[in-house]
Design a protein around this motif. Structure first.
Motif, PDB file in Angstrom:
ATOM      1  N   ASP A  45     -17.049 -14.406  35.085  1.00 45.76           N
ATOM      2  CA  ASP A  45     -18.004 -13.315  35.318  1.00 45.76           C
ATOM      3  C   ASP A  45     -19.427 -13.762  35.000  1.00 45.76           C
ATOM      4  OD1 ASP A  45     -15.902 -11.693  36.046  1.00 45.76           O
ATOM      5  OD2 ASP A  45     -15.974 -10.438  34.244  1.00 45.76           O
ATOM      6  N   VAL A  46     -19.578 -14.501  33.912  1.00 44.51           N
ATOM      7  CA  VAL A  46     -20.909 -15.003  33.544  1.00 44.51           C
ATOM      8  C   VAL A  46     -21.414 -15.957  34.630  1.00 44.51           C
ATOM      9  CG1 VAL A  46     -22.199 -16.416  31.883  1.00 44.51           C
ATOM     10  CG2 VAL A  46     -20.574 -14.689  31.059  1.00 44.51           C
ATOM     11  N   SER A  47     -20.559 -16.855  35.078  1.00 44.68           N
ATOM     12  CA  SER A  47     -20.947 -17.809  36.114  1.00 44.68           C
ATOM     13  C   SER A  47     -21.396 -17.102  37.389  1.00 44.68           C
ATOM     14  CB  SER A  47     -19.770 -18.745  36.412  1.00 44.68           C
ATOM     15  OG  SER A  47     -20.120 -19.688  37.385  1.00 44.68           O
ATOM     16  N   THR A  48     -20.671 -16.059  37.782  1.00 40.36           N
ATOM     17  CA  THR A  48     -21.033 -15.289  38.969  1.00 40.36           C
ATOM     18  C   THR A  48     -22.339 -14.534  38.766  1.00 40.36           C
ATOM     19  OG1 THR A  48     -18.709 -15.043  39.575  1.00 40.36           O
ATOM     20  CG2 THR A  48     -20.253 -13.454  40.530  1.00 40.36           C
ATOM     21  N   THR A  49     -22.456 -13.873  37.623  1.00 42.73           N
ATOM     22  CA  THR A  49     -23.639 -13.053  37.335  1.00 42.73           C
ATOM     23  C   THR A  49     -24.903 -13.907  37.219  1.00 42.73           C
ATOM     24  OG1 THR A  49     -22.270 -11.419  36.216  1.00 42.73           O
ATOM     25  CG2 THR A  49     -24.626 -11.393  35.700  1.00 42.73           C
ATOM     26  N   PHE A  50     -24.766 -15.100  36.649  1.00 41.37           N
ATOM     27  CA  PHE A  50     -25.921 -15.969  36.436  1.00 41.37           C
ATOM     28  C   PHE A  50     -25.904 -17.159  37.398  1.00 41.37           C
ATOM     29  CE2 PHE A  50     -25.538 -13.504  32.580  1.00 41.37           C
ATOM     30  CZ  PHE A  50     -26.853 -13.145  32.332  1.00 41.37           C
ATOM     31  N   SER A  51     -25.473 -16.910  38.630  1.00 42.92           N
ATOM     32  CA  SER A  51     -25.357 -17.983  39.622  1.00 42.92           C
ATOM     33  C   SER A  51     -26.709 -18.580  40.019  1.00 42.92           C
ATOM     34  CB  SER A  51     -24.627 -17.476  40.872  1.00 42.92           C
ATOM     35  OG  SER A  51     -25.348 -16.423  41.470  1.00 42.92           O
ATOM     36  N   ASP A  52     -27.787 -17.847  39.771  1.00 41.30           N
ATOM     37  CA  ASP A  52     -29.116 -18.378  40.088  1.00 41.30           C
ATOM     38  C   ASP A  52     -29.697 -19.199  38.929  1.00 41.30           C
ATOM     39  OD1 ASP A  52     -29.367 -15.963  38.614  1.00 41.30           O
ATOM     40  OD2 ASP A  52     -31.377 -15.610  39.394  1.00 41.30           O
ATOM     41  N   TRP A  53     -28.961 -19.328  37.848  1.00 40.89           N
ATOM     42  CA  TRP A  53     -29.366 -20.164  36.710  1.00 40.89           C
ATOM     43  C   TRP A  53     -28.747 -21.556  36.884  1.00 40.89           C
ATOM     44  CZ3 TRP A  53     -30.746 -18.282  31.357  1.00 40.89           C
ATOM     45  CH2 TRP A  53     -31.300 -16.999  31.392  1.00 40.89           C
ATOM     46  N   THR A  54     -29.326 -22.547  36.218  1.00 40.61           N
ATOM     47  CA  THR A  54     -28.735 -23.878  36.202  1.00 40.61           C
ATOM     48  C   THR A  54     -27.583 -23.869  35.201  1.00 40.61           C
ATOM     49  OG1 THR A  54     -30.844 -24.904  36.746  1.00 40.61           O
ATOM     50  CG2 THR A  54     -29.155 -26.333  35.777  1.00 40.61           C
ATOM     51  N   LYS A  55     -26.404 -24.201  35.687  1.00 41.53           N
ATOM     52  CA  LYS A  55     -25.207 -24.217  34.849  1.00 41.53           C
ATOM     53  C   LYS A  55     -25.004 -25.647  34.351  1.00 41.53           C
ATOM     54  CE  LYS A  55     -20.330 -22.938  35.013  1.00 41.53           C
ATOM     55  NZ  LYS A  55     -19.262 -22.380  35.856  1.00 41.53           N
ATOM     56  N   LEU A  56     -25.286 -25.875  33.067  1.00 42.49           N
ATOM     57  CA  LEU A  56     -25.146 -27.212  32.492  1.00 42.49           C
ATOM     58  C   LEU A  56     -23.676 -27.564  32.281  1.00 42.49           C
ATOM     59  CD1 LEU A  56     -28.062 -26.975  29.924  1.00 42.49           C
ATOM     60  CD2 LEU A  56     -28.122 -27.885  32.253  1.00 42.49           C
ATOM     61  N   ASP A  57     -22.902 -26.576  31.861  1.00 45.62           N
ATOM     62  CA  ASP A  57     -21.449 -26.648  31.755  1.00 45.62           C
ATOM     63  C   ASP A  57     -20.980 -25.200  31.676  1.00 45.62           C
ATOM     64  OD1 ASP A  57     -21.522 -25.787  28.975  1.00 45.62           O
ATOM     65  OD2 ASP A  57     -21.878 -27.863  28.387  1.00 45.62           O
ATOM     66  N   GLU A  58     -19.701 -24.972  31.443  1.00 45.99           N
ATOM     67  CA  GLU A  58     -19.210 -23.584  31.531  1.00 45.99           C
ATOM     68  C   GLU A  58     -19.757 -22.653  30.445  1.00 45.99           C
ATOM     69  OE1 GLU A  58     -14.847 -23.864  29.303  1.00 45.99           O
ATOM     70  OE2 GLU A  58     -14.992 -23.087  31.333  1.00 45.99           O
ATOM     71  N   LYS A  59     -20.420 -23.220  29.428  1.00 40.38           N
ATOM     72  CA  LYS A  59     -20.928 -22.385  28.342  1.00 40.38           C
ATOM     73  C   LYS A  59     -22.423 -22.546  28.075  1.00 40.38           C
ATOM     74  CE  LYS A  59     -16.519 -21.982  25.975  1.00 40.38           C
ATOM     75  NZ  LYS A  59     -15.784 -22.165  24.724  1.00 40.38           N
ATOM     76  N   ASN A  60     -23.145 -23.178  28.987  1.00 44.01           N
ATOM     77  CA  ASN A  60     -24.584 -23.388  28.794  1.00 44.01           C
ATOM     78  C   ASN A  60     -25.327 -23.220  30.111  1.00 44.01           C
ATOM     79  OD1 ASN A  60     -25.046 -24.454  25.890  1.00 44.01           O
ATOM     80  ND2 ASN A  60     -23.201 -25.495  26.608  1.00 44.01           N
ATOM     81  N   TYR A  61     -26.330 -22.347  30.061  1.00 47.76           N
ATOM     82  CA  TYR A  61     -27.121 -22.025  31.245  1.00 47.76           C
ATOM     83  C   TYR A  61     -28.603 -22.123  30.901  1.00 47.76           C
ATOM     84  CZ  TYR A  61     -22.832 -20.061  33.185  1.00 47.76           C
ATOM     85  OH  TYR A  61     -21.559 -19.900  33.658  1.00 47.76           O
ATOM     86  N   GLU A  62     -29.400 -22.511  31.901  1.00 50.45           N
ATOM     87  CA  GLU A  62     -30.855 -22.564  31.747  1.00 50.45           C
ATOM     88  C   GLU A  62     -31.521 -22.007  32.995  1.00 50.45           C
ATOM     89  OE1 GLU A  62     -31.974 -26.635  31.099  1.00 50.45           O
ATOM     90  OE2 GLU A  62     -31.471 -26.557  28.971  1.00 50.45           O
ATOM     91  N   LYS A  63     -32.674 -21.393  32.769  1.00 49.85           N
ATOM     92  CA  LYS A  63     -33.516 -20.946  33.878  1.00 49.85           C
ATOM     93  C   LYS A  63     -34.947 -20.924  33.355  1.00 49.85           C
ATOM     94  CE  LYS A  63     -34.106 -17.331  37.326  1.00 49.85           C
ATOM     95  NZ  LYS A  63     -33.653 -16.006  37.768  1.00 49.85           N
ATOM     96  N   GLY A  64     -35.753 -21.862  33.810  1.00 47.20           N
ATOM     97  CA  GLY A  64     -37.119 -21.973  33.294  1.00 47.20           C
ATOM     98  C   GLY A  64     -37.073 -22.266  31.807  1.00 47.20           C
ATOM     99  N   ASP A  65     -37.777 -21.448  31.017  1.00 47.67           N
ATOM    100  CA  ASP A  65     -37.787 -21.607  29.561  1.00 47.67           C
ATOM    101  C   ASP A  65     -36.611 -20.909  28.882  1.00 47.67           C
ATOM    102  OD1 ASP A  65     -40.136 -23.051  29.680  1.00 47.67           O
ATOM    103  OD2 ASP A  65     -41.425 -21.312  29.319  1.00 47.67           O
ATOM    104  N   ALA A  66     -35.834 -20.162  29.641  1.00 48.21           N
ATOM    105  CA  ALA A  66     -34.732 -19.382  29.071  1.00 48.21           C
ATOM    106  C   ALA A  66     -33.445 -20.210  29.024  1.00 48.21           C
ATOM    107  CB  ALA A  66     -34.500 -18.114  29.884  1.00 48.21           C
ATOM    108  N   ALA A  67     -32.626 -19.915  28.019  1.00 48.65           N
ATOM    109  CA  ALA A  67     -31.334 -20.589  27.888  1.00 48.65           C
ATOM    110  C   ALA A  67     -30.316 -19.642  27.274  1.00 48.65           C
ATOM    111  CB  ALA A  67     -31.465 -21.835  27.021  1.00 48.65           C
ATOM    112  N   ILE A  68     -29.077 -19.807  27.687  1.00 51.66           N
ATOM    113  CA  ILE A  68     -27.949 -19.064  27.120  1.00 51.66           C
ATOM    114  C   ILE A  68     -26.897 -20.081  26.716  1.00 51.66           C
ATOM    115  CG2 ILE A  68     -26.121 -17.375  27.537  1.00 51.66           C
ATOM    116  CD1 ILE A  68     -27.924 -16.175  29.757  1.00 51.66           C
ATOM    117  N   GLU A  69     -26.477 -20.007  25.456  1.00 48.15           N
ATOM    118  CA  GLU A  69     -25.369 -20.819  24.957  1.00 48.15           C
ATOM    119  C   GLU A  69     -24.257 -19.858  24.578  1.00 48.15           C
ATOM    120  OE1 GLU A  69     -26.753 -23.058  21.608  1.00 48.15           O
ATOM    121  OE2 GLU A  69     -28.205 -24.184  22.791  1.00 48.15           O
ATOM    122  N   ILE A  70     -23.034 -20.159  24.994  1.00 53.32           N
ATOM    123  CA  ILE A  70     -21.910 -19.266  24.755  1.00 53.32           C
ATOM    124  C   ILE A  70     -20.933 -19.929  23.789  1.00 53.32           C
ATOM    125  CG2 ILE A  70     -20.058 -17.914  25.810  1.00 53.32           C
ATOM    126  CD1 ILE A  70     -21.604 -18.288  28.512  1.00 53.32           C
TER     127      ILE A  70
END
Length: 113
Positions: A45-70
């Motif tokens: 669900d996270v991968s689908t919802t944040f599909s416009d973000w760069t997916k570094l791996d299944e638990k790390n996403y980046e977009k510009g200066d923003a990042a999400i670590e799961i």
């Protein structure tokens, strides 16, 4: 700004404090009063919802200066958000709401049930 959004689903009422539950789950302690979560579904669900973000791996996403670590265990999901907009944090909360997991905000020790 960094923010952690934490989620779990209790399967029975207890007298344990949310902060105690959060600390235990963060330390990978298995709690009998917390349900196991469908982690793979949540990550999909996270991968689908944040599909416009760069997916570094299944638990790390980046977009510009923003990042999400799961961080996940069988019973717990914590999203460490760095410079993530309120709109995107609300998307995370919406995903977890589908799994009956209310938000716990450790910064103010409140679980929004």
């Amino acid at each position: 700004m960094a923010r952690d959004l934490s989620f779990w689903k209790e399967n029975k009422n207890t007298n344990n404090s949310c902060s105690e539950t959060y600390k235990n789950l963060s330390n990978e302690v298995y709690l009998d009063y917390v349900s196991e979560l469908p982690i793979e579904q949540i990550l999909n669900d996270v991968s689908t919802t944040f599909s416009d973000w760069t997916k570094l791996d299944e638990k790390n996403y980046e977009k510009g200066d923003a990042a999400i670590e799961i961080f996940t265990t069988k019973q717990f999901c914590r999203f460490d958000c760095y410079s993530v907009t309120e709109e995107d944090m609300n998307k995370i909360m919406d995903i977890m709401f589908k799994y009956d997991c209310p938000l716990y905000d450790s910064a103010i020790d409140v679980r929004f049930a």
